[in-house]
Design a protein around this motif. Sequence first.
Motif, PDB file in Angstrom:
ATOM      1  N   THR A  75     -44.308  11.998  25.319  1.00  0.00           N
ATOM      2  CA  THR A  75     -43.781  13.530  25.169  1.00  0.00           C
ATOM      3  C   THR A  75     -42.607  13.942  26.114  1.00  0.00           C
ATOM      4  O   THR A  75     -42.996  13.839  26.974  1.00  0.00           O
ATOM      5  CB  THR A  75     -44.414  14.655  24.548  1.00  0.00           C
ATOM      6  OG1 THR A  75     -45.545  13.886  23.992  1.00  0.00           O
ATOM      7  CG2 THR A  75     -43.697  15.877  24.200  1.00  0.00           C
ATOM      8  N   TYR A 108     -39.986  16.734  27.746  1.00  0.00           N
ATOM      9  CA  TYR A 108     -39.691  17.841  27.641  1.00  0.00           C
ATOM     10  C   TYR A 108     -38.478  18.385  28.702  1.00  0.00           C
ATOM     11  O   TYR A 108     -38.146  17.275  29.502  1.00  0.00           O
ATOM     12  CB  TYR A 108     -40.675  18.663  28.083  1.00  0.00           C
ATOM     13  CG  TYR A 108     -42.075  18.827  27.431  1.00  0.00           C
ATOM     14  CD1 TYR A 108     -42.216  19.460  26.365  1.00  0.00           C
ATOM     15  CD2 TYR A 108     -43.030  17.681  27.215  1.00  0.00           C
ATOM     16  CE1 TYR A 108     -43.157  19.473  25.220  1.00  0.00           C
ATOM     17  CE2 TYR A 108     -44.626  17.328  27.141  1.00  0.00           C
ATOM     18  CZ  TYR A 108     -44.314  18.536  25.797  1.00  0.00           C
ATOM     19  OH  TYR A 108     -45.348  18.900  24.757  1.00  0.00           O
ATOM     20  N   GLU A 164     -46.987  13.628  29.927  1.00  0.00           N
ATOM     21  CA  GLU A 164     -45.170  14.071  29.730  1.00  0.00           C
ATOM     22  C   GLU A 164     -44.394  14.068  31.069  1.00  0.00           C
ATOM     23  O   GLU A 164     -44.597  13.804  31.907  1.00  0.00           O
ATOM     24  CB  GLU A 164     -45.187  15.563  29.620  1.00  0.00           C
ATOM     25  CG  GLU A 164     -46.671  16.213  28.365  1.00  0.00           C
ATOM     26  CD  GLU A 164     -47.132  17.532  28.891  1.00  0.00           C
ATOM     27  OE1 GLU A 164     -47.835  17.826  28.012  1.00  0.00           O
ATOM     28  OE2 GLU A 164     -47.321  17.782  30.008  1.00  0.00           O
ATOM     29  N   SER A 197     -42.264  11.037  21.588  1.00  0.00           N
ATOM     30  CA  SER A 197     -41.169  12.267  20.776  1.00  0.00           C
ATOM     31  C   SER A 197     -40.506  13.005  22.147  1.00  0.00           C
ATOM     32  O   SER A 197     -40.919  12.977  22.634  1.00  0.00           O
ATOM     33  CB  SER A 197     -42.677  13.354  20.461  1.00  0.00           C
ATOM     34  OG  SER A 197     -43.284  13.712  21.117  1.00  0.00           O
ATOM     35  N   THR A 232     -38.569  16.611  22.274  1.00  0.00           N
ATOM     36  CA  THR A 232     -38.964  18.071  22.416  1.00  0.00           C
ATOM     37  C   THR A 232     -37.390  18.830  22.946  1.00  0.00           C
ATOM     38  O   THR A 232     -37.061  20.493  22.467  1.00  0.00           O
ATOM     39  CB  THR A 232     -40.177  19.126  22.995  1.00  0.00           C
ATOM     40  OG1 THR A 232     -39.785  18.725  24.027  1.00  0.00           O
ATOM     41  CG2 THR A 232     -41.154  18.111  22.539  1.00  0.00           C
ATOM     42  N   THR A 233     -36.341  18.013  23.690  1.00  0.00           N
ATOM     43  CA  THR A 233     -35.236  18.723  24.197  1.00  0.00           C
ATOM     44  C   THR A 233     -33.921  17.921  23.406  1.00  0.00           C
ATOM     45  O   THR A 233     -33.872  16.713  22.798  1.00  0.00           O
ATOM     46  CB  THR A 233     -35.669  18.767  25.131  1.00  0.00           C
ATOM     47  OG1 THR A 233     -34.485  19.603  26.257  1.00  0.00           O
ATOM     48  CG2 THR A 233     -35.786  16.875  26.368  1.00  0.00           C
ATOM     49  N   TYR A 274     -40.457  10.444  16.925  1.00  0.00           N
ATOM     50  CA  TYR A 274     -39.988  11.948  15.987  1.00  0.00           C
ATOM     51  C   TYR A 274     -39.265  13.383  17.301  1.00  0.00           C
ATOM     52  O   TYR A 274     -39.107  12.732  18.213  1.00  0.00           O
ATOM     53  CB  TYR A 274     -40.821  12.267  15.126  1.00  0.00           C
ATOM     54  CG  TYR A 274     -41.741  12.758  15.853  1.00  0.00           C
ATOM     55  CD1 TYR A 274     -41.656  14.394  16.306  1.00  0.00           C
ATOM     56  CD2 TYR A 274     -43.174  12.606  16.410  1.00  0.00           C
ATOM     57  CE1 TYR A 274     -42.702  14.595  17.029  1.00  0.00           C
ATOM     58  CE2 TYR A 274     -44.027  12.046  16.425  1.00  0.00           C
ATOM     59  CZ  TYR A 274     -44.100  13.735  16.612  1.00  0.00           C
ATOM     60  OH  TYR A 274     -45.110  14.590  17.728  1.00  0.00           O
ATOM     61  N   ALA A 275     -37.844  13.113  16.541  1.00  0.00           N
ATOM     62  CA  ALA A 275     -37.307  14.328  17.962  1.00  0.00           C
ATOM     63  C   ALA A 275     -37.069  15.872  17.341  1.00  0.00           C
ATOM     64  O   ALA A 275     -37.562  15.565  15.787  1.00  0.00           O
ATOM     65  CB  ALA A 275     -36.039  13.521  17.956  1.00  0.00           C
ATOM     66  N   GLY A 276     -37.082  16.769  17.889  1.00  0.00           N
ATOM     67  CA  GLY A 276     -36.698  18.101  17.265  1.00  0.00           C
ATOM     68  C   GLY A 276     -35.278  18.190  16.853  1.00  0.00           C
ATOM     69  O   GLY A 276     -34.890  17.200  16.230  1.00  0.00           O
ATOM     70  N   SER A 277     -34.933  19.704  16.222  1.00  0.00           N
ATOM     71  CA  SER A 277     -33.905  19.751  15.675  1.00  0.00           C
ATOM     72  C   SER A 277     -32.889  19.568  16.545  1.00  0.00           C
ATOM     73  O   SER A 277     -31.912  20.287  16.118  1.00  0.00           O
ATOM     74  CB  SER A 277     -34.338  21.102  14.710  1.00  0.00           C
ATOM     75  OG  SER A 277     -34.154  21.811  16.218  1.00  0.00           O
TER      76      SER A 277
END
Length: 370
Positions: free
Chosen positions: A77, A79, A134, A155, A157-158, A176-179
């Motif tokens: 992940t 960040y 991470e 993943s 997240t940023t 996957y990635a966030g928005s």
Amino acid sequence: MKNVKIVLIVFLGVIILGLCVLLGMGLGGRLKNGGSGWFGWNIDRSGNYQLVQEQEFPAEGIDSIRVEYTKSSNDVTVYEAEGDSVIVREYANYEVSDGELAQMKCQSGKLMVKGPRRSNAFFGININKFIYTEVYLPKDYAGELNINTVSGEISITTDLLLAGALNLCSTSGDIYAGSGKLQAEEINVCSTSGEIRLPVLEAGKVNMSTTSGDISVKEADTFVSCSSTSGEIIISGGAGDRRVSSTSGDVRVDGLSGSIQANTSSGEILIRGERGEGKLQSTSGDVLLSIAELTGDVSVNTSSGEVVLELPKTASLEFEASTTSGDINTFFDDDLSFPKKGNHAQGTVGSGERNVRITTTSGDVTVRAR
């Protein structure tokens, strides 16, 4: 001979029973944890995980980061870091030995994180023993990022605003990635068995592929090439040319502003946009193309399926459509000639600026005004 057969039967029975137990555990873990990867086990972080390794590297001077877990199951992940350093942390739910930790080194601007082969695996699956990683990147990190894992999720997240390439690959796991936004010189994403779900993409070009899984992109302002052997492909918006192929699954592209080439062996093709042109082919499935402005020619072919086109009222076309078994209906029928069977139509609409060709072996052809 009889005794040998009995031994073989017992041996095979034990193997089948063991595989059933593993499958049951895996499915149970998947349902419980909502995860993916090998049976969804490798993403359960609700247990008693402890930090087992942390290393920090000054981001200044780093132009490439490579994270590789190609010999063991590992989620990764990404960040956003609070400071100006790249930080890599590993967490485990068991007491690990030094040989089970990743080797990390930074040399000549290249940061390498390489996971070892872990011996506590059965068919590549770490039963009840998991490590996840991470990676913390400074907000202004603009180098290249490569992440590769054999069995685990990736993943993000940023937001990533990279000047170099972004390469993400998982042999068995979702990516996957966030928005937010992923920006890079080039974006390459692949998963052998897993879904790909990405937000807004900005790059010189984007290449995505999965052998067994869906692909979905919120928006992509660039050329996009997608392929899935077994899964849906959805691109929801953005300007740029599209090349999309699915062996078994639907294809949907919204907000088209460019050329489109879409192919599926078994599935529907749904294309909507303000302006564009393209070539669509489906072996078995309906085809819908809705375009407000034609910028070039259109070709549609399906062996078994209905074809629906929504074109501008002021379309200027050289039009031809044929169907072996089906009807042809357009909003410009008066400009076309039909044989007695009505399964072929041809003619010039307006000044005939664009060519539109439609062929279906079994299905109706409908052209509506948009």
